[in-house]
Write a protein that holds these residues in place. Structure first.
Motif, PDB file in Angstrom:
ATOM      1  N   PRO A  23      -5.136  -3.412   1.610  1.00 22.08           N
ATOM      2  CA  PRO A  23      -5.786  -4.049   0.455  1.00 22.08           C
ATOM      3  C   PRO A  23      -4.902  -5.025  -0.321  1.00 22.08           C
ATOM      4  O   PRO A  23      -5.420  -5.970  -0.924  1.00 22.08           O
ATOM      5  CB  PRO A  23      -6.185  -2.850  -0.412  1.00 22.08           C
ATOM      6  CG  PRO A  23      -6.359  -1.732   0.563  1.00 22.08           C
ATOM      7  CD  PRO A  23      -5.287  -1.952   1.576  1.00 22.08           C
ATOM      8  N   LEU A  24      -3.590  -4.823  -0.334  1.00 21.99           N
ATOM      9  CA  LEU A  24      -2.715  -5.752  -1.055  1.00 21.99           C
ATOM     10  C   LEU A  24      -2.799  -7.152  -0.459  1.00 21.99           C
ATOM     11  O   LEU A  24      -2.628  -8.147  -1.168  1.00 21.99           O
ATOM     12  CB  LEU A  24      -1.273  -5.256  -1.033  1.00 21.99           C
ATOM     13  CG  LEU A  24      -0.997  -3.903  -1.700  1.00 21.99           C
ATOM     14  CD1 LEU A  24       0.496  -3.569  -1.630  1.00 21.99           C
ATOM     15  CD2 LEU A  24      -1.471  -3.890  -3.142  1.00 21.99           C
ATOM     16  N   ASP A  25      -3.077  -7.241   0.830  1.00 24.54           N
ATOM     17  CA  ASP A  25      -3.216  -8.543   1.491  1.00 24.54           C
ATOM     18  C   ASP A  25      -4.448  -9.290   0.996  1.00 24.54           C
ATOM     19  O   ASP A  25      -4.543 -10.514   1.154  1.00 24.54           O
ATOM     20  CB  ASP A  25      -3.312  -8.374   3.010  1.00 24.54           C
ATOM     21  CG  ASP A  25      -2.009  -7.893   3.622  1.00 24.54           C
ATOM     22  OD1 ASP A  25      -0.986  -7.859   2.914  1.00 24.54           O
ATOM     23  OD2 ASP A  25      -2.017  -7.550   4.829  1.00 24.54           O
ATOM     24  N   PHE A  26      -5.401  -8.567   0.399  1.00 20.14           N
ATOM     25  CA  PHE A  26      -6.639  -9.168  -0.093  1.00 20.14           C
ATOM     26  C   PHE A  26      -6.629  -9.323  -1.612  1.00 20.14           C
ATOM     27  O   PHE A  26      -7.663  -9.584  -2.213  1.00 20.14           O
ATOM     28  CB  PHE A  26      -7.843  -8.336   0.354  1.00 20.14           C
ATOM     29  CG  PHE A  26      -8.060  -8.355   1.839  1.00 20.14           C
ATOM     30  CD1 PHE A  26      -8.867  -9.316   2.432  1.00 20.14           C
ATOM     31  CD2 PHE A  26      -7.430  -7.431   2.658  1.00 20.14           C
ATOM     32  CE1 PHE A  26      -9.063  -9.352   3.802  1.00 20.14           C
ATOM     33  CE2 PHE A  26      -7.610  -7.457   4.033  1.00 20.14           C
ATOM     34  CZ  PHE A  26      -8.429  -8.416   4.606  1.00 20.14           C
ATOM     35  N   GLY A  27      -5.452  -9.136  -2.222  1.00 20.97           N
ATOM     36  CA  GLY A  27      -5.326  -9.401  -3.643  1.00 20.97           C
ATOM     37  C   GLY A  27      -5.240  -8.196  -4.553  1.00 20.97           C
ATOM     38  O   GLY A  27      -5.128  -8.353  -5.771  1.00 20.97           O
ATOM     39  N   ALA A  28      -5.308  -6.982  -3.996  1.00 22.10           N
ATOM     40  CA  ALA A  28      -5.182  -5.792  -4.841  1.00 22.10           C
ATOM     41  C   ALA A  28      -3.782  -5.725  -5.447  1.00 22.10           C
ATOM     42  O   ALA A  28      -2.808  -6.206  -4.868  1.00 22.10           O
ATOM     43  CB  ALA A  28      -5.476  -4.531  -4.041  1.00 22.10           C
ATOM     44  N   ASP A  29      -3.681  -5.117  -6.621  1.00 21.90           N
ATOM     45  CA  ASP A  29      -2.383  -4.924  -7.276  1.00 21.90           C
ATOM     46  C   ASP A  29      -1.747  -3.596  -6.888  1.00 21.90           C
ATOM     47  O   ASP A  29      -0.516  -3.487  -6.833  1.00 21.90           O
ATOM     48  CB  ASP A  29      -2.563  -4.965  -8.797  1.00 21.90           C
ATOM     49  CG  ASP A  29      -3.069  -6.315  -9.276  1.00 21.90           C
ATOM     50  OD1 ASP A  29      -2.272  -7.259  -9.332  1.00 21.90           O
ATOM     51  OD2 ASP A  29      -4.290  -6.418  -9.559  1.00 21.90           O
ATOM     52  N   TYR A  30      -2.597  -2.612  -6.651  1.00 18.65           N
ATOM     53  CA  TYR A  30      -2.119  -1.281  -6.286  1.00 18.65           C
ATOM     54  C   TYR A  30      -2.997  -0.721  -5.170  1.00 18.65           C
ATOM     55  O   TYR A  30      -4.209  -0.943  -5.154  1.00 18.65           O
ATOM     56  CB  TYR A  30      -2.183  -0.316  -7.469  1.00 18.65           C
ATOM     57  CG  TYR A  30      -1.487  -0.799  -8.721  1.00 18.65           C
ATOM     58  CD1 TYR A  30      -0.127  -0.569  -8.932  1.00 18.65           C
ATOM     59  CD2 TYR A  30      -2.203  -1.479  -9.715  1.00 18.65           C
ATOM     60  CE1 TYR A  30       0.497  -1.008 -10.093  1.00 18.65           C
ATOM     61  CE2 TYR A  30      -1.579  -1.919 -10.870  1.00 18.65           C
ATOM     62  CZ  TYR A  30      -0.226  -1.684 -11.054  1.00 18.65           C
ATOM     63  OH  TYR A  30       0.385  -2.118 -12.187  1.00 18.65           O
ATOM     64  N   VAL A  31      -2.385   0.045  -4.283  1.00 19.92           N
ATOM     65  CA  VAL A  31      -3.139   0.764  -3.262  1.00 19.92           C
ATOM     66  C   VAL A  31      -2.631   2.196  -3.250  1.00 19.92           C
ATOM     67  O   VAL A  31      -1.423   2.444  -3.371  1.00 19.92           O
ATOM     68  CB  VAL A  31      -3.009   0.097  -1.874  1.00 19.92           C
ATOM     69  CG1 VAL A  31      -1.562   0.014  -1.428  1.00 19.92           C
ATOM     70  CG2 VAL A  31      -3.831   0.837  -0.834  1.00 19.92           C
ATOM     71  N   LEU A  32      -3.546   3.142  -3.182  1.00 19.36           N
ATOM     72  CA  LEU A  32      -3.134   4.543  -3.191  1.00 19.36           C
ATOM     73  C   LEU A  32      -3.756   5.303  -2.027  1.00 19.36           C
ATOM     74  O   LEU A  32      -4.740   4.871  -1.430  1.00 19.36           O
ATOM     75  CB  LEU A  32      -3.474   5.195  -4.531  1.00 19.36           C
ATOM     76  CG  LEU A  32      -4.932   5.277  -4.980  1.00 19.36           C
ATOM     77  CD1 LEU A  32      -5.632   6.509  -4.407  1.00 19.36           C
ATOM     78  CD2 LEU A  32      -5.025   5.297  -6.496  1.00 19.36           C
ATOM     79  N   HIS A  33      -3.120   6.431  -1.734  1.00 17.20           N
ATOM     80  CA  HIS A  33      -3.559   7.291  -0.636  1.00 17.20           C
ATOM     81  C   HIS A  33      -3.461   8.755  -1.027  1.00 17.20           C
ATOM     82  O   HIS A  33      -2.518   9.143  -1.722  1.00 17.20           O
ATOM     83  CB  HIS A  33      -2.665   7.110   0.598  1.00 17.20           C
ATOM     84  CG  HIS A  33      -2.740   5.778   1.246  1.00 17.20           C
ATOM     85  ND1 HIS A  33      -3.631   5.486   2.243  1.00 17.20           N
ATOM     86  CD2 HIS A  33      -2.010   4.655   1.036  1.00 17.20           C
ATOM     87  CE1 HIS A  33      -3.448   4.219   2.631  1.00 17.20           C
ATOM     88  NE2 HIS A  33      -2.478   3.706   1.907  1.00 17.20           N
ATOM     89  N   SER A  34      -4.414   9.527  -0.566  1.00 16.95           N
ATOM     90  CA  SER A  34      -4.169  10.951  -0.448  1.00 16.95           C
ATOM     91  C   SER A  34      -3.408  11.098   0.862  1.00 16.95           C
ATOM     92  O   SER A  34      -4.000  11.043   1.953  1.00 16.95           O
ATOM     93  CB  SER A  34      -5.471  11.750  -0.395  1.00 16.95           C
ATOM     94  OG  SER A  34      -5.190  13.087  -0.036  1.00 16.95           O
ATOM     95  N   ALA A  35      -2.082  11.266   0.773  1.00 11.53           N
ATOM     96  CA  ALA A  35      -1.260  11.378   1.983  1.00 11.53           C
ATOM     97  C   ALA A  35      -1.508  12.685   2.710  1.00 11.53           C
ATOM     98  O   ALA A  35      -1.041  12.878   3.839  1.00 11.53           O
ATOM     99  CB  ALA A  35       0.219  11.254   1.614  1.00 11.53           C
ATOM    100  N   THR A  36      -2.255  13.571   2.079  1.00  8.53           N
ATOM    101  CA  THR A  36      -2.720  14.810   2.700  1.00  8.53           C
ATOM    102  C   THR A  36      -3.476  14.515   3.990  1.00  8.53           C
ATOM    103  O   THR A  36      -3.441  15.309   4.937  1.00  8.53           O
ATOM    104  CB  THR A  36      -3.675  15.542   1.732  1.00  8.53           C
ATOM    105  OG1 THR A  36      -3.061  15.641   0.455  1.00  8.53           O
ATOM    106  CG2 THR A  36      -4.046  16.909   2.247  1.00  8.53           C
ATOM    107  N   LYS A  37      -4.139  13.366   4.005  1.00 10.50           N
ATOM    108  CA  LYS A  37      -5.079  13.051   5.075  1.00 10.50           C
ATOM    109  C   LYS A  37      -4.389  12.369   6.261  1.00 10.50           C
ATOM    110  O   LYS A  37      -3.505  12.945   6.871  1.00 10.50           O
ATOM    111  CB  LYS A  37      -6.210  12.192   4.497  1.00 10.50           C
ATOM    112  CG  LYS A  37      -6.790  12.695   3.172  1.00 10.50           C
ATOM    113  CD  LYS A  37      -7.324  14.112   3.222  1.00 10.50           C
ATOM    114  CE  LYS A  37      -8.160  14.499   2.013  1.00 10.50           C
ATOM    115  NZ  LYS A  37      -7.461  14.505   0.731  1.00 10.50           N
ATOM    116  N   TYR A  38      -4.769  11.143   6.590  1.00 11.28           N
ATOM    117  CA  TYR A  38      -4.295  10.505   7.813  1.00 11.28           C
ATOM    118  C   TYR A  38      -2.787  10.286   7.849  1.00 11.28           C
ATOM    119  O   TYR A  38      -2.164  10.387   8.910  1.00 11.28           O
ATOM    120  CB  TYR A  38      -4.987   9.157   8.004  1.00 11.28           C
ATOM    121  CG  TYR A  38      -6.425   9.271   8.426  1.00 11.28           C
ATOM    122  CD1 TYR A  38      -6.767   9.911   9.618  1.00 11.28           C
ATOM    123  CD2 TYR A  38      -7.440   8.749   7.647  1.00 11.28           C
ATOM    124  CE1 TYR A  38      -8.088  10.021  10.005  1.00 11.28           C
ATOM    125  CE2 TYR A  38      -8.764   8.850   8.030  1.00 11.28           C
ATOM    126  CZ  TYR A  38      -9.088   9.487   9.219  1.00 11.28           C
ATOM    127  OH  TYR A  38     -10.396   9.603   9.609  1.00 11.28           O
TER     128      TYR A  38
END
Length: 407
Positions: free
Chosen positions: A195-210
């Motif tokens: 998403p940062l490549d599309f202009g987002a300022d922040y990207v988050l993850h539940s690292a629990t998952k993938y």
């Protein structure tokens, strides 16, 4: 150490670690310590004053955790990253960081149930309001932006309806109004979408998952475009609220991350095959999968995702009763609310992950009592299809008998 690689498949194995600095250990060491000794009192003073880099206390930074942070920042094409004790700790941290009393958050039409709960609590306790928007057109988004709006919070694909939000559209509107963009990228992983490549300022993850991928860690990650801003977040919200990741959890995630690309390819391949099978079942009403050509945002998904990922949602005939009977009839596929594990999992969002959301709001989001969410694992697809098939057969037999008795 000089960066000698550019592909994500290499980044997940090597980024942020130089074995020559750790006695030649090929495996990243686990620094299972709460605090670090200083050579001198003066060194301790310099480090607390920010005049010298180095370790102080594991709530402020840890060498094992730091490798993970550098690796996820590189994978998301960001400048800096922070590791948290859960995905919700990451969500909480960025919203606390960006908002104050009286502010407004514009959200995508669907969000994770606990994110909804957090937003409700922020509204009730701190008068930080929120509203939901389908974000399908610029005009639609403009109509929901208020003078007090400070950020746009997006899930894409949306949990659990698998709707896709056009990140380029969101960026266009956010730029016009000076708003920050936060994207929950859990469903895609940094291997399939950035998403940062599309202009987002922040990207988050539940690292629990993938990102972890093995179902043995609860963790969150946040990546930002501005390194100074992320350091400020580290030394304020993360430090003072304290939702940090343990070194051992970071070590487990680093180990799991090394196979992220291999796993995501297989998750996506299995999902495509399961979608094809589900399309043949008379008990399935609707299927929601980003890389299904019939998906309403298929073209947007292809623009911003490498593949469709491992999550499929589908509606089953007969409502909640049939949905639960079907889940209980499965033998190989497990009933569980997480995703991204090696095992294929299934859950009923309306009564499980999204049950905190009022029914009227769930219906607006497209979360019906007939909706099931399936996370395709790494098993052989033939075995998964066989399990789905036998469960559908049991459902048909059971409900046929029930209808006969009622005649």
């Amino acid at each position: 150490m000089e960066n000698k690689y550019s592909k994500k498949e290499t980044v997940v194995v090597h980024k942020g670690y130089d074995s020559s600095q750790h006695h030649g250990s090929l495996s990243i060491p686990l620094y299972q310590t709460s605090t670090f000794a200083f050579d001198t009192a003066e060194q301790g003073e310099r480090r607390f004053a920010g005049e010298e880099s180095g370790n102080i206390y594991s709530r402020l930074g840890n060498p094992t955790v730091r490798v993970l942070e550098e690796r996820i920042a590189e994978l998301e094409n960001g400048q800096s990253a922070l590791a948290f004790g859960s995905g919700m700790a990451a969500v909480s941290a960025i919203l606390i960081h960006l908002t104050k009393t009286g502010d407004h958050i514009l959200c995508s039409r669907g969000i994770y149930g606990c994110t909804f709960g957090l937003l409700e609590m922020m509204q009730e306790k701190y008068n930080i309001t929120h509203s939901f928007n389908a974000m399908s057109t610029e005009q639609e988004m403009e109509a929901s932006i208020r003078p007090e709006t400070v950020c746009i919070y997006v899930e894409t694909p949306i949990n659990p309806t698998m709707e896709i939000v056009d990140l380029e559209l969101v960026y266009k509107v956010a730029q016009k109004h000076g708003l920050k963009i936060i994207v929950d990228n859990t469903f895609s992983s940094p291997y399939l979408q950035n998403p940062l490549d599309f202009g987002a300022d922040y990207v988050l993850h539940s690292a629990t998952k993938y990102i972890n991928g093995h179902g043995d860690v609860v963790a969150g990650l946040l990546v930002g475009q501005d390194a100074e801003d992320m350091m400020n977040l580290r030394m304020t919200v993360q430090k003072d609220v304290g939702g940090i990741m343990s070194p051992f959890d970071a070590w487990l995630i680093i180990r799991g991350m090394k196979t992220l690309h291999v796993r995501m390819d297989r998750h996506s391949e299995n999902a495509q095959k399961l979608v094809t099978y589900l399309q043949s079942s008379s008990l399935v009403k609707n299927i929601f999968y980003p890389f299904d050509p019939s998906h309403p945002q298929y073209e947007i998904a292809k623009k911003q995702m490498k593949a469709g990922g491992g999550l499929i949602s589908f509606e089953i005939q007969g409502g909640k009763e049939m949905a639960q009977y079907f889940m209980n009839a499965l033998q190989l596929i497990k009933i569980a609310v997480s995703l991204g594990d090696a095992e294929t999992l299934i859950q009923h969002p309306a009564s499980m992950t999204h049950s905190v959301i009022p029914e009227s709001e769930r219906e607006k989001m497209g979360i019906t009592n007939s909706l099931l969410r399936l996370s395709s694992g790494l098993e052989h697809p033939d075995d998964l299809i066989a399990d789905l098939k036998q469960a559908f057969t049991k459902v048909e037999t059971h409900f046929a008998k029930t209808m006969y008795k009622n005649i």
